[in-house]
Structure formats: structure tokens, C-alpha cells
Design a protein around this motif. Structure first.
Motif, PDB file in Angstrom:
ATOM      1  N   SER A  24      38.812  28.512 -11.479  1.00 35.01           N
ATOM      2  CA  SER A  24      38.117  29.621 -12.132  1.00 35.01           C
ATOM      3  C   SER A  24      36.815  29.973 -11.427  1.00 35.01           C
ATOM      4  O   SER A  24      36.330  31.103 -11.523  1.00 35.01           O
ATOM      5  CB  SER A  24      37.820  29.280 -13.595  1.00 35.01           C
ATOM      6  N   GLY A  25      36.225  29.005 -10.734  1.00 35.51           N
ATOM      7  CA  GLY A  25      34.945  29.241 -10.074  1.00 35.51           C
ATOM      8  C   GLY A  25      33.766  29.327 -11.017  1.00 35.51           C
ATOM      9  O   GLY A  25      32.657  29.668 -10.619  1.00 35.51           O
ATOM     10  N   LEU A  26      33.988  28.989 -12.282  1.00 32.30           N
ATOM     11  CA  LEU A  26      32.929  29.120 -13.278  1.00 32.30           C
ATOM     12  C   LEU A  26      32.043  27.882 -13.376  1.00 32.30           C
ATOM     13  O   LEU A  26      30.874  27.990 -13.756  1.00 32.30           O
ATOM     14  CB  LEU A  26      33.551  29.394 -14.656  1.00 32.30           C
ATOM     15  N   LEU A  27      32.601  26.721 -13.058  1.00 37.33           N
ATOM     16  CA  LEU A  27      31.893  25.463 -13.285  1.00 37.33           C
ATOM     17  C   LEU A  27      31.791  24.656 -11.997  1.00 37.33           C
ATOM     18  O   LEU A  27      32.712  24.672 -11.173  1.00 37.33           O
ATOM     19  CB  LEU A  27      32.640  24.622 -14.341  1.00 37.33           C
ATOM     20  N   PRO A  28      30.711  23.907 -11.815  1.00 31.22           N
ATOM     21  CA  PRO A  28      30.583  23.047 -10.641  1.00 31.22           C
ATOM     22  C   PRO A  28      31.626  21.922 -10.683  1.00 31.22           C
ATOM     23  O   PRO A  28      31.901  21.369 -11.759  1.00 31.22           O
ATOM     24  CB  PRO A  28      29.166  22.478 -10.755  1.00 31.22           C
ATOM     25  N   GLU A  29      32.177  21.575  -9.547  1.00 31.79           N
ATOM     26  CA  GLU A  29      33.193  20.522  -9.484  1.00 31.79           C
ATOM     27  C   GLU A  29      32.709  19.190 -10.062  1.00 31.79           C
ATOM     28  O   GLU A  29      33.459  18.528 -10.782  1.00 31.79           O
ATOM     29  CB  GLU A  29      33.667  20.334  -8.039  1.00 31.79           C
ATOM     30  N   PRO A  30      31.462  18.748  -9.761  1.00 34.87           N
ATOM     31  CA  PRO A  30      31.030  17.467 -10.341  1.00 34.87           C
ATOM     32  C   PRO A  30      31.060  17.475 -11.869  1.00 34.87           C
ATOM     33  O   PRO A  30      31.337  16.443 -12.486  1.00 34.87           O
ATOM     34  CB  PRO A  30      29.599  17.306  -9.813  1.00 34.87           C
ATOM     35  N   LEU A  31      30.797  18.628 -12.478  1.00 35.52           N
ATOM     36  CA  LEU A  31      30.829  18.726 -13.936  1.00 35.52           C
ATOM     37  C   LEU A  31      32.262  18.598 -14.453  1.00 35.52           C
ATOM     38  O   LEU A  31      32.524  17.923 -15.454  1.00 35.52           O
ATOM     39  CB  LEU A  31      30.213  20.054 -14.385  1.00 35.52           C
ATOM     40  N   ILE A  32      33.203  19.217 -13.753  1.00 31.39           N
ATOM     41  CA  ILE A  32      34.603  19.172 -14.160  1.00 31.39           C
ATOM     42  C   ILE A  32      35.140  17.737 -14.152  1.00 31.39           C
ATOM     43  O   ILE A  32      35.981  17.364 -14.966  1.00 31.39           O
ATOM     44  CB  ILE A  32      35.451  20.079 -13.235  1.00 31.39           C
ATOM     45  N   HIS A  33      34.618  16.927 -13.236  1.00 30.72           N
ATOM     46  CA  HIS A  33      35.110  15.554 -13.079  1.00 30.72           C
ATOM     47  C   HIS A  33      34.129  14.518 -13.645  1.00 30.72           C
ATOM     48  O   HIS A  33      34.258  13.327 -13.355  1.00 30.72           O
ATOM     49  CB  HIS A  33      35.394  15.275 -11.608  1.00 30.72           C
ATOM     50  N   ALA A  34      33.175  14.962 -14.447  1.00 30.93           N
ATOM     51  CA  ALA A  34      32.179  14.046 -15.011  1.00 30.93           C
ATOM     52  C   ALA A  34      32.811  13.120 -16.038  1.00 30.93           C
ATOM     53  O   ALA A  34      33.876  13.398 -16.604  1.00 30.93           O
ATOM     54  CB  ALA A  34      31.041  14.848 -15.649  1.00 30.93           C
ATOM     55  N   SER A  35      32.140  12.001 -16.280  1.00 28.53           N
ATOM     56  CA  SER A  35      32.571  11.077 -17.328  1.00 28.53           C
ATOM     57  C   SER A  35      31.901  11.468 -18.634  1.00 28.53           C
ATOM     58  O   SER A  35      30.745  11.906 -18.649  1.00 28.53           O
ATOM     59  CB  SER A  35      32.181   9.640 -16.965  1.00 28.53           C
ATOM     60  N   PRO A  36      32.594  11.304 -19.751  1.00 25.23           N
ATOM     61  CA  PRO A  36      31.995  11.665 -21.036  1.00 25.23           C
ATOM     62  C   PRO A  36      30.934  10.651 -21.450  1.00 25.23           C
ATOM     63  O   PRO A  36      30.995   9.483 -21.056  1.00 25.23           O
ATOM     64  CB  PRO A  36      33.186  11.622 -21.999  1.00 25.23           C
ATOM     65  N   PRO A  37      29.958  11.078 -22.227  1.00 23.87           N
ATOM     66  CA  PRO A  37      28.956  10.134 -22.744  1.00 23.87           C
ATOM     67  C   PRO A  37      29.562   9.239 -23.812  1.00 23.87           C
ATOM     68  O   PRO A  37      30.672   9.471 -24.283  1.00 23.87           O
ATOM     69  CB  PRO A  37      27.875  11.046 -23.333  1.00 23.87           C
ATOM     70  N   ARG A  38      28.834   8.205 -24.182  1.00 22.53           N
ATOM     71  CA  ARG A  38      29.291   7.302 -25.236  1.00 22.53           C
ATOM     72  C   ARG A  38      29.569   8.059 -26.515  1.00 22.53           C
ATOM     73  O   ARG A  38      28.822   8.948 -26.889  1.00 22.53           O
ATOM     74  CB  ARG A  38      28.201   6.264 -25.514  1.00 22.53           C
ATOM     75  N   GLY A  39      30.657   7.697 -27.174  1.00 24.31           N
ATOM     76  CA  GLY A  39      31.000   8.367 -28.426  1.00 24.31           C
ATOM     77  C   GLY A  39      31.911   9.553 -28.247  1.00 24.31           C
ATOM     78  O   GLY A  39      32.252  10.228 -29.221  1.00 24.31           O
TER      79      GLY A  39
END
Length: 250
Positions: A183-198
Motif C-alpha cells: 500500500s505504501g502507507l506505512l513504514p516497513e519496520p512498523l508493519i513488522h514490529a512486535s506488539p507491546p505487552r498485553g
């Protein structure tokens, strides 16, 4: 301007906040209440949340009109669109009571799914928040991740599920990340980020899907089902939003 994609999670809510004019300015947060996200330092002006908004007094057919409209678009993924019953049923905190009220306030009579009942506390929370703070109504939009991915996939239903028997399904998760990347809307590192606790990985993925819709709405796009949105008895909007133009930011 900041926007946010939001999904429910074990911690309460997970949100991905981003500046519309600077995708590198973003952060992933969890909060115990949706109000905390709306009142975050960034004050997101568009909040796309994967949770029903606007409740019927009675239901006819298979849920609210938005649910009936988007199910045929999603093919095998349509089972992810729960039928939300009447406001009285949603207010019931006992499953048996919720089923009884739902059946009495629907035509044909329909009980409540266990999966749908599990999100009733969050539906009640967002309903109470918007009724107490009507100033938030222009900022908060109901979305559904599978409808966002439908739009990102060229308005085609996805062939792979996101989860199988309640467990994240690798190929389906990868397909959705690939659509977010294309989509080109989001940075790649964000797409592959780990979720926070919870929060789980699929919670984050759904919040990212909501974020793409929030970005499109903020840029003057967005498509509601139905169009125009309806209103419930308390004036809350009744529509599920998705992207009008998936390629809004090449």
C-alpha cells in the motif's frame, strides 16, 4: 495531524498512532480505556477502531445494516463479521440473558454468538464514551480489518484466513503484512514490529489495518457502508469504514 488505528486486546486497547504528513513519526501503545487513546498527547483527529459503534433497538436479518452489506464482499472471511444484537442485549452481562433478549428483539429471532458476547464489554465502553462525549463522534470511526484488507487487495476477498481455530495462521498473517507493505502507507519496520505487552501479533495487525483507513479518511477519502452512514437512537453513527483509494500515498 495525528491519526490512530485501534483494536481491542488483553490490556484493553492497542493503538498505532501516526502523523499523516510524516509516517516515520509513529508509536504503538496500549491503554486500559479508549478515552486514554483519544486524549493521548498526540490527540489523534481520526480514530479508526475495530469495534461496533451505534446499536439497534431491534435487529432484522443478520445484524446491523453495515454487517449485512460487507459480509458478501469478504467471501470465506465473512464469518469474522459478528452480528451485533440490540442495545438491550449488549447491555446484558450474563450470556444466557443476552441470548434471551437478543432473540426477543430480533426478526427472525437470533441468539448471541460466544465470540460476539466476548466483545460486549468493549462495545458498552465505546457506546458510553461517545454518548458522554459527543465531541468525539466526528473523530471516531468504526472499521473492520478484513474490509480494510479487502480494499488493499484490489477489492477482492482474501484467500487465506488470519487465524485457524483461534491461532494466528502464518500464511494469512504474511499475506496481510504484504498488503500493508504494498500500500505504501506505512513504514516497513512498523508493519513488522512486535506488539507491546498485553497485546498479540494479530491485535497489532488489525490496528495497522485500521490505521490505513484512518490515513485515508484524514486525506479526504474513506468509504462507509452504508453510504451515507445511518444513526442509532442516540445519534451515534452506524457504518463500517474502509479505504476509498488504497493507493492514496504512493
Amino acid at each position: 495531524m495525528w491519526v490512530a488505528g485501534v483494536d481491542g486486546c488483553r490490556a484493553g486497547w492497542i493503538a498505532v498512532l501516526m502523523r499523516v504528513d510524516d509516517p516515520q513519526a509513529h508509536r504503538i501503545v496500549t491503554a486500559s480505556t479508549l478515552a486514554a487513546i483519544a486524549d493521548a498527547t498526540e490527540k489523534p483527529e481520526v480514530i479508526a477502531v475495530d469495534m461496533p459503534i451505534g446499536l439497534p433497538e431491534r435487529t432484522e436479518g443478520s445484524g446491523r445494516l453495515p454487517e449485512q452489506l460487507i459480509r458478501p464482499l469478504l467471501g470465506q472471511r465473512q464469518s469474522s463479521v459478528f452480528a451485533i444484537p440490540s442495545r438491550r442485549a449488549v447491555k446484558a452481562e450474563d450470556y444466557g440473558q443476552a441470548c434471551s433478549i437478543a432473540a426477543a428483539t430480533s426478526e427472525p429471532p437470533r441468539k448471541v454468538s460466544r465470540q460476539g458476547f466476548a466483545i460486549f464489554p468493549k462495545i458498552r465502553e465505546i457506546d458510553a464514551l461517545l454518548r458522554a462525549r459527543p465531541d468525539l463522534m466526528p473523530r471516531v470511526y468504526e472499521v473492520h480489518p478484513e474490509l480494510a484488507f479487502w480494499a488493499l487487495n484490489g477489492r477482492q476477498a482474501l484467500p487465506e484466513p488470519k487465524k485457524v481455530k483461534g491461532v494466528p495462521y502464518g500464511p494469512g498473517m504474511a499475506l496481510r503484512r504484504a498488503l500493508l507493505g504494498r500500500s505504501g502507507l506505512l513504514p516497513e519496520p512498523l508493519i513488522h514490529a512486535s506488539p507491546p505487552r498485553g497485546a498479540a501479533q494479530d491485535d497489532l495487525l488489525d490496528a495497522l489495518a485500521g490505521l490505513t483507513v484512518a490515513l485515508d479518511i484524514a486525506r479526504g477519502g474513506g468509504q462507509p457502508f452504508p453510504d451515507p452512514p445511518g444513526r442509532d437512537a442516540h445519534g451515534l453513527p452506524v457504518a463500517i469504514w474502509t479505504l476509498r483509494s488504497p493507493k492514496v500515498h504512493p
